[in-house]
Design an enzyme around this catalytic site. Structure first.
Site, mmCIF file in Angstrom:
data_model
loop_
_atom_site.group_PDB
_atom_site.id
_atom_site.type_symbol
_atom_site.label_atom_id
_atom_site.label_comp_id
_atom_site.label_asym_id
_atom_site.label_seq_id
_atom_site.Cartn_x
_atom_site.Cartn_y
_atom_site.Cartn_z
ATOM 1 N N HIS A 137 -4.910 81.340 14.353
ATOM 2 C CA HIS A 137 -3.868 80.843 13.524
ATOM 3 C C HIS A 137 -4.768 80.082 13.180
ATOM 4 O O HIS A 137 -4.198 79.285 11.864
ATOM 5 C CB HIS A 137 -3.186 80.608 14.810
ATOM 6 C CG HIS A 137 -3.009 78.812 15.052
ATOM 7 N ND1 HIS A 137 -2.791 79.019 16.493
ATOM 8 C CD2 HIS A 137 -3.240 77.507 14.373
ATOM 9 C CE1 HIS A 137 -3.201 78.263 16.658
ATOM 10 N NE2 HIS A 137 -3.624 76.734 15.497
ATOM 11 N N ASP A 167 -3.640 85.107 20.475
ATOM 12 C CA ASP A 167 -3.900 84.414 19.164
ATOM 13 C C ASP A 167 -5.610 83.868 19.313
ATOM 14 O O ASP A 167 -5.459 82.871 19.315
ATOM 15 C CB ASP A 167 -3.224 82.358 19.095
ATOM 16 C CG ASP A 167 -3.260 81.665 18.284
ATOM 17 O OD1 ASP A 167 -3.812 82.922 16.903
ATOM 18 O OD2 ASP A 167 -2.332 80.706 18.766
ATOM 19 N N SER A 243 -7.089 73.454 17.949
ATOM 20 C CA SER A 243 -7.208 74.449 18.132
ATOM 21 C C SER A 243 -8.257 75.821 18.142
ATOM 22 O O SER A 243 -9.050 75.144 17.469
ATOM 23 C CB SER A 243 -6.091 75.152 16.468
ATOM 24 O OG SER A 243 -5.112 75.013 17.286
#
Length: 513
Positions: A137, A167, A243
């Site tokens: 993402h 992911d 992230s």
């Protein structure tokens, strides 16, 4: 920013941690500090991992994070993801009752111009020659990727491959002798063990926070069968921008990739979640070798035993009859088999409806998330030993894993098709006659994180046309999607139907999103 809403003391968001505008395993054993397994592959050895001997305690006996932090911050990078301004507009075109046309000519509605979107996140260098793991993402839909090292050197990054389901994404920069973090053993982590989160929250580079492992094998969306949900839950503070950053143990070894948090505001509220390196390491090895993650399957419909028993014993649940065999189970844990796919290696190996899977290769599994975690450490064609219970007796079967298409081949990347997240198969002439068509290919399987699944396309869908081009063979579909993926206008417009109702459906997919 991706959000998945769940009920937990009110509504709480599971928030992906990238900052700015976001575009939306195997036992790990040490062999010369590479990543290896007892019975399958030597994942990670190609990344030239090596050990780092660090003191985990101070002379006074307190946890010492200094060396782990020092050896980690230099291998965690800042990622800038830029998506170009051109965006696909919905075209308006009169549809002929017999033909499907979406305007793609120069005479159609012009594309709208907008400012570039910019997203930020973190990444982890895992090899001296510039391989970097991050979250999908963080980089999804980006046209340009810029990586900044801790010493402020900047590099343009090449995208090697992505896997939306876990992911995870793999990047490459052209550099040598880079600092990197060696792989650790996430399977060996214990609840209560100290860990560090290293990343770039709010664009504050090289930030280190500490916490403990709060839980393992945590699922975040109900344990869907095709999801890989076995997160490491920690209370290390992470925020937007973390992230793709590193979760390391006190020895400075990479044990996870920070991915999500529980939050009502989008900022840290006490718990964070990381993809274990036992999963991420397998995925990046697949991406490096094949360009796409390998998704092995047993070909079973499964439910946690506790859930199956609850449904079976419910007087008003319409599905109670489906789980009748679970009603008198003596087991409280395990994975209940409720049915089989059309092509099921588990059924061929002798398993039956009502059996309860309790281990794989001798490793205990008590719920679907654990089963999927372990199963996805393998590839199609691998053989696994399934331990199961039938009528109180423990039995064992050897199952050869298959891919989404129902065979044992590893899946190779085709530009654009990996983004669609589906497998396809040609239709026989006999099948075409049954359906009353002269062209078309069948969707043989879909990944839950892929674009086809998100657009609502399920297994069994017949694709008749793509961008007004009749599709006769899978090879033609591959060529068509490849051409679209390389074009500036990455719109895939699909016409097709399900054999059950034969009603024509029209679906638009943007490969950029």
């Amino acid at each position: 920013m991706k959000r998945i809403w769940k009920q937990a003391a009110g509504y709480v968001a599971v928030v992906a941690l990238s900052a700015g505008a976001t575009f939306a395993t195997y036992s790990m054993l040490e062999a010369n500090r590479g990543i290896s397994t007892a019975d399958t592959y030597n994942y990670g050895a190609e990344f030239n991992q090596k050990g780092v001997k660090l003191a985990a305690l101070t002379p006074q006996g307190y946890p010492d994070f200094t060396k782990a932090a020092e050896n980690s911050v230099h291998a965690v990078v800042h990622i800038k993801a830029v998506k170009r301004a051109t965006q696909i507009q919905q075209r308006r075109q009169v549809l002929d009752p017999l033909e499907f046309f979406f305007g793609f000519g120069d005479s159609q509605v012009p594309q709208q111009q907008a400012r570039p979107s910019v997203g930020f996140g973190s990444g982890v260098i895992i090899s001296e020659d510039g391989y970097i793991v991050t979250n999908n993402h963080v980089i999804q839909g980006a046209d340009e990727l810029e990586v900044t090292l801790n010493d402020n050197r900047k590099f343009k990054a090449k995208l090697i491959g992505t896997d939306a389901q876990t992911d995870i994404a793999l990047l490459k920069v052209e550099a040598t002798k880079l600092p990197y973090i060696p792989f650790g053993n996430s399977d060996a982590l214990k609840v209560g063990e100290w860990v560090l989160a290293v990343g770039n929250p709010f664009n504050l580079t090289s930030t280190v926070t500490a916490g403990i492992v709060s839980a393992k094998g945590r699922g975040l969306s109900g344990g869907a069968q095709q999801s890989i949900e076995s997160y490491i839950q920690t209370d290390a503070a992470v925020n937007r921008g973390n992230s793709g950053g590193a979760l390391v143990n006190v020895n400075g070894e990479l044990v996870g990739i920070n991915t999500a948090i529980y939050s009502q505001t989008g900022d840290f509220a006490g718990y964070s979640f990381a993809v274990p390196i036992s999963i991420a390491g397998k995925v990046v090895a697949d991406l490096k070798q094949y360009g796409v993650a390998q998704r092995p399957m047993l070909g079973v419909s499964i439910t946690d035993v506790a859930v199956a028993k609850e449904i079976a014993n419910s007087e008003d649940n319409p599905r109670a009859s489906e789980f009748a065999l679970a009603k008198n189970l003596k087991l409280d844990n395990g994975i209940f088999i409720g049915g089989f796919a059309e092509r099921s290696p588990a059924k061929e190996a002798g398993l039956e409806v009502g059996d309860v899977i309790v281990n794989i290769n001798g490793s205990k599994v008590t719920k679907i998330t654990e089963l999927m975690d372990y199963l996805n450490r393998f590839r199609p064609g691998d053989k696994v030993k399934i331990g199961y219970v039938r009528n109180g007796a423990t039995k064992e079967a050897v199952v050869t894993l298959i891919n989404n298409s129902g065979n044992t081949d590893v899946v190779k990347k085709v530009d654009g098709l990996s983004e669609l997240g589906a497998a396809f198969k040609d239709l026989s002439n006999e099948r075409k006659r049954e359906l009353g068509i002269s062209s078309g290919v069948e969707v043989a399987g879909v990944d839950t994180g892929g674009k086809l699944a998100k657009a609502g396309i399920k297994k069994g869908f017949i694709i008749m046309k793509i961008n007004n081009t009749p599709i006769i063979l899978v090879s033609q579909l591959e060529h068509t999607v490849q051409s679209i993926a390389k074009s500036d206008d990455k719109g895939v417009f699909i016409a097709g139907f399900y054999p059950t109702d034969k009603r024509m459906r029209y679906i638009a997919i943007d490969l950029n999103e």
